[in-house]
Scaffold this motif. Structure first.
Motif, mmCIF file in Angstrom:
data_model
loop_
_atom_site.group_PDB
_atom_site.id
_atom_site.type_symbol
_atom_site.label_atom_id
_atom_site.label_comp_id
_atom_site.label_asym_id
_atom_site.label_seq_id
_atom_site.Cartn_x
_atom_site.Cartn_y
_atom_site.Cartn_z
ATOM 1 N N VAL B 231 0.769 -1.229 -0.010
ATOM 2 C CA VAL B 231 0.127 -0.008 -0.197
ATOM 3 C C VAL B 231 1.019 1.208 -0.102
ATOM 4 C CG1 VAL B 231 -1.824 1.335 1.098
ATOM 5 C CG2 VAL B 231 -1.977 -1.240 1.126
ATOM 6 N N ARG B 232 0.396 2.311 -0.750
ATOM 7 C CA ARG B 232 1.527 3.227 -1.007
ATOM 8 C C ARG B 232 0.388 4.393 -1.364
ATOM 9 N NH1 ARG B 232 4.816 1.221 -6.234
ATOM 10 N NH2 ARG B 232 3.245 -0.365 -6.675
ATOM 11 N N GLU B 233 1.117 5.919 -1.383
ATOM 12 C CA GLU B 233 0.307 6.965 -1.524
ATOM 13 C C GLU B 233 0.074 7.334 -2.935
ATOM 14 O OE1 GLU B 233 1.097 8.992 2.775
ATOM 15 O OE2 GLU B 233 2.649 9.418 1.254
ATOM 16 N N ILE B 241 3.538 2.561 2.662
ATOM 17 C CA ILE B 241 3.206 2.834 3.897
ATOM 18 C C ILE B 241 2.906 1.878 4.662
ATOM 19 C CG2 ILE B 241 2.428 5.312 3.095
ATOM 20 C CD1 ILE B 241 -0.274 4.371 3.191
#
Lengths: 698, 330
Positions: B231-233, B241
């Motif tokens: 999961v990342r921004e 993250i």
């Protein structure tokens, strides 16, 4: 023999690729930092490492002793400048440090590497003062500015908003926020200055060479004709290169002191403190309506920050002045001056953050009233511009919504939030309106018939990647009634005279106006039998009087934005699955580059909705994520198919019939996405960006 | 200018000899992190010994069904290798989730393990940082820390390890093969990174001059059904993250084998041993998965702005295990 009819405008409307496209993709187009110059020296900025205080001492001995170092300029020895109306340019003039990153010295050396190494050896001691860098709407220093950018009224009041709200059937009262956003053009700012034949010759990356010339002339107390600024190719700006920035002042200073060419190029990190950014905003929006969704009150109060160097107040609340018929309408601004870099223009200043708040609030109203968001906007179409009562030159917002809804497949939408699922993703759709002013300013241009049958146009326009050079060539060809191949448009040279800078979606209309006038005058001369002498026949135009005489109409572009999103509540991820944007932007000169501008604007709006946020460290006053690894802009993988088109929008107040389309694509895009996230999840996101942590905790 | 020496090694012994006892010399692999840090002034080696052309780029199947990944194999080659993809999908997925195509083409396996934290204070020499300059302090604790550690951090440092690859590896019991001046050594990846404690500047157990020569993935049948999720921004080109690598084996409704590792939560790829202990022998199902996640995250010490990582990791653990439990062929 065929006879050309009297008017055969053919070039405008053609989807032409950029004239300089081949030069750019083959690396032959030179950007500001790429021009060779004999004897070129390089300047490297020493940035302040406190957020507020004074420079007590600068130890430059170690730096001067390094190989290749030519000079160290600082407030004790730099040339004195004259204020040109922009205090952010008054660098190295005194010992004051107004924010982290402010230039306290410039090292000049024979190579960039030597200059940088020397800059790192300069030891600066400071008298540090307590600093204040944290923005909030509750800040005790908040005040009412005299005006908002650029010179608009701070507040407008129509009717009794409070009474109308008290009497409304339905009220939305919500507070929205947007963060620091940085323009982040691909090409960092760079300027090369040198003295030649009594003139200050400057090659600079900017959005308006004439404005930069004027600033430099004033700053250095020179006759404007003694300053020559060129900016032939510019790798993006988004407002961050709108006017002169400190790098060009420092380059000119060093070239003057050393009497040799000096180049100053900013690092990506330095751009976060020296070239402007979009202020954070807090916006309270109150909307009152009757049960059928007709607005009875609209109140928009926007807070933003400025620096202690220069007051800049983002015109965040002007959006509501144009958009909806409300019985009572109030728009107002507050600003607070902090020890931070000066915020400036970033694509659609005012409308970009303002539309997020107002268009989100309208979606909340649609929800409360149980009315379709598209229908709600249709019910509140004004007959005249709400805040001023001015008639519209044209307003095709409804057409945009009708066409957008058709293309998007909006009809039959289930308004209930949180009920559509695709695996772990919740799905939702959202919409928002958009507007941006279609202004025009005086510009000058020349058109020259050359002896060889070709035509040369000269105008201090700027092509920051938009395709302006190509569009202006199309406009000139039609005005001259000659094929495109016979027209050459020269831009980005301050010697061509006063012209609008590339900003505010003002370029094509303002430049095209002057070019059309010059070309028509030349055509008239030629049609009247004038002969072309060996050095050409030139006609000059200045649109000052014509612009002054334009009718006082409300002239705006409009748009309807649609977005579909997928939200994973377990991870907080939001993905935009598709977007549709339909715009009314007057006449479209070049459908290819126009589409690129609109897609680019919507992409930047997506980036604003989900990603962009500069984080200021309260202890240091520095942007912590000051590079493109930390400051996230949307990547290709974030950007879905974006469908863009425009509706007929005849509006011939100005000769080009254009309204400008560099900015409207970003307006409303973030609201459409935020509204879609609500539709997907049932949670309102009133703070941008819609980060995973915010989704997780919503 | 900041000058440095450059040597190119052609064999392992030569590389170690070239580096010698110089504490300011560094091995150079793909350079995708070290060169950036040199530009930023975070690293200022006096000498670089380029090991990127050592004959260590191979990926070979071992007799036990495991794999040996040479330390100079590019990230792209690892992700594309049929045996990595088939036998260790979590590893291939993790590599592909990192960086960009261009970076993966040059970044090496060994370099990936040794990359430094992207804590913005570590990478900015104008700021204090205990990891970069011991004893100067940690501004992240009260400053920007939304992507910092929730597990195993210390007062001195809350930085996270940025690798995706290492998370996949540590879940599957990978070992690091190392050549030191006194001979070869093999270190379980889980023990390769030191606890932060009061010495955040000492990140691994490698001795002076040690050179990573390869990574060994043991032949675990369960690895063929492993998965990685990040999961990342933004959808690409961002550090995690939160991430998870896991594999699960269920027999007659009971968890008989499980491996879980978490990324972006600690100074090292975090093997979720507490969660594994809860699951082993437990009846498969959402309750057990939630209990396992809670057991692992009981030790979490979130700060002001990274508290979201606790529910994020809990959700990732539960979701991933549920998906693995439902996957065909488990």
């Amino acid at each position: 023999m065929t006879t050309m009819p009297a008017s055969v405008p053919t070039a405008v409307g053609e989807a032409l690729t950029r004239i300089e496209g081949r030069l750019k993709v083959t690396g032959q187009a030179r950007y500001a930092a790429e021009f060779p110059a004999p004897g070129l020296a390089y300047g490297w900025i020493v940035p302040a490492r406190i957020a507020r205080g004074r420079v007590r001492a600068i130890d430059i001995d170690a730096a001067l002793a390094l190989p290749g170092v030519l000079a160290v300029l600082h407030h004790g020895n730099a040339p004195r400048l004259t204020d040109a109306g922009d205090a952010t340019l008054l660098v190295l003039q005194d010992d004051a440090v107004p924010h982290w990153g402010w230039p306290v010295a410039l090292v000049v050396a024979t190579t960039s590497e030597q200059a940088r190494a020397a800059a790192e050896r300069i030891h600066v001691t400071y008298d540090e003062e307590p600093h204040d860098v944290v923005f909030s709407a509750e800040h005790a220093g908040t005040y009412i500015p005299d005006h908002v950018n650029p010179a608009q009224e701070t507040s407008t009041v129509l009717g009794d908003v409070d009474a109308a709200l008290a009497a409304a059937d339905v009220v939305v009262d919500a507070t929205y926020s947007t963060p620091n956003e940085h323009n982040s053009p691909m090409e960092p700012h760079s300027a090369t200055a040198r003295w030649a034949d009594g003139r200050l010759e400057v090659i600079d990356s900017n959005q308006g060479a004439f404005a930069v010339r004027q600033s430099l002339a004033t700053l250095f107390s020179l006759d404007p004709s003694a300053v020559h600024v060129r900016s032939e190719h510019v790798g993006g700006g988004f407002g961050a290169k709108g006017t002169a920035r400190p790098h060009v002042v420092l380059a000119a200073m060093a070239a003057t002191v050393l009497q040799r060419p000096v180049r100053v190029t900013l690092t990506r990190q330095q751009m976060f403190s020296l070239v402007g950014y979009r202020t954070p905003t807090v916006q309270r929006v109150r909307v009152g309506a009757d049960a059928s969704g007709r607005l009875t009150a609209l109140d928009h109060l926007a807070y933003s920050q400025t620096s202690r160097v220069l007051e800049f107040t983002e015109q965040t609340a002007i959006y509501a002045r144009v958009m909806y018929a409300a019985g009572a309408l109030r728009t107002d601004h507050r600003v607070v001056a902090l020890d931070v870099p000066t915020p400036r223009w970033m694509r659609a200043p005012g409308e970009a953050p303002g539309s997020f708040a107002v268009e989100s609030a309208l979606d909340e109203l649609a929800e409360q009233c149980g009315i379709d968001p598209v229908e709600l906007r249709a019910r509140n179409e004004p007959d005249v511009e709400p805040a001023t009562g001015r008639p519209f030159s044209s307003r095709n917002l409804r057409t945009c919504f009708t066409e957008g809804a058709r293309r998007f497949g909006w009809a039959g939408r289930d308004a209930r939030p949180g009920v559509r699922r695709d695996g772990r993703w919740l799905l939702g759709t959202g919409t928002a309106a958009a507007t941006y002013p279609a202004r025009v300013t005086p510009s000058t241009a020349t058109a020259t018939a050359e002896a060889d049958g070709l035509f040369t146009i000269r105008i201090t326009a700027s092509d920051i990647g938009t395709g302006a050079r190509t569009a202006l060539t199309q406009i000139a060809a039609d005005a001259l009634r000659v094929p495109l191949e016979r027209v050459r448009v020269l831009i980005g040279d301050s010697d061509f005279g006063q012209a609008q800078l590339a900003g505010g979606s003002l370029g094509t209309g303002s430049w095209g106006f002057a070019i059309t006038e010059a070309c028509r005058a030349l055509r008239t001369e030629l049609d009247g039998g004038a002969t072309v002498p060996p050095d050409g026949l030139t006609a000059r135009a200045d649109t000052a009087e014509r612009v002054q005489a334009l009718p006082a109409l409300s002239r705006h572009s409009y748009g309807a934005q649609f977005a579909e999103v997928a939200v994973d509540l377990s991870s907080g991820e939001v993905r935009v699955r598709r977007m549709v944007g339909i715009f009314a932007v007057g006449r479209v000169v070049n459908p290819l580059t126009a589409r690129s501008q609109l897609v680019g604007g919507m992409t930047m709006g997506l980036s604003m909705a989900l990603h962009e946020e500069a984080i200021l460290d309260p202890v240091f006053g520095d942007v912590v994520n000051h590079d493109l690894a930390g400051y996230h802009v949307a990547t290709n993988a974030d950007v879905p198919p974006i469908e863009v088109d425009w509706v007929d929008d005849a509006d011939d107040v100005i000769p080009t019939g254009t309204k400008g389309l560099g900015e409207i694509g970003i307006v409303g895009a973030a609201a459409a996405i935020a509204n879609a996230v609500w539709h997907a999840t049932g949670a309102r996101h009133r703070d941008l960006p819609i980060r995973p942590d915010r989704v997780l905790f919503s | 200018m900041r000058e440095f020496g450059y040597d190119r090694a052609t064999d392992v012994a030569g590389a170690i000899a070239l580096l010698g006892a110089d504490p300011h010399a560094h091995y150079l692999g793909g350079g995708t992190n070290l060169v950036d840090l040199m530009k930023l002034g975070v690293e200022a080696p006096t000498r670089l010994v380029d090991v990127s052309r050592l004959p260590l780029a191979g990926i070979e199947v071992l007799p036990d069904g495991g794999l040996r990944i040479g330390s100079t194999a590019s990230n792209s080659d690892i992700a594309a290798h049929p045996d990595v993809r088939r036998r260790f999908p979590a590893v291939a997925q993790a590599v592909l989730a990192g960086a960009s195509g261009q970076l993966r083409n040059v970044a090496t396996a060994g370099g990936n393990l040794l990359q430094r934290t992207r804590c913005p204070y570590f990478t900015d020499v104008t700021k204090p940082c205990n990891k970069r300059v011991p004893g100067t302090g940690c501004p992240a604790r009260d400053g920007e820390h939304h992507n910092h550690a929730i597990l195993g951090a210390s007062v001195q440092c809350i930085a996270t390890h940025p690798s995706d690859f290492a998370v996949g590896l540590v879940a599957l019991d990978a070992r690091v093969t190392v050549q030191e001046s006194d001979g070869p050594r093999e270190i379980p990846l889980e023990e390769f990174y030191r606890p932060v404690g009061s010495t955040p500047e000492r990140e691994t157990v490698l001795g002076p001059g040690a050179l990573i020569t390869g990574i060994v993935l043991p032949g675990l049948p369960i690895a063929a059904r492993s998965r990685y999720r990040k999961v990342r921004e933004r959808a690409s080109y961002a550090f995690a993250i939160g991430s998870i690598a896991a594999a699960l084996h269920v027999t007659d409704g009971t968890v008989t084998e499980v491996r879980i590792a978490l990324g972006a939560v600690a100074s090292r790829p975090w093997r979720a041993r507490a969660a594994e202990r809860v699951l082993l022998g437990a009846p498969v199902g959402a309750d057990a998965f939630a209990d396992a996640a809670d057991a692992e995250l009981a030790a979490a010490q979130p700060l002001r702005d990274n508290a979201y990582k606790v529910p994020l990791m809990r959700n990732l653990i539960v979701t991933m295990l549920s998906e693995l439990a439902e996957a065909p062929g488990r």
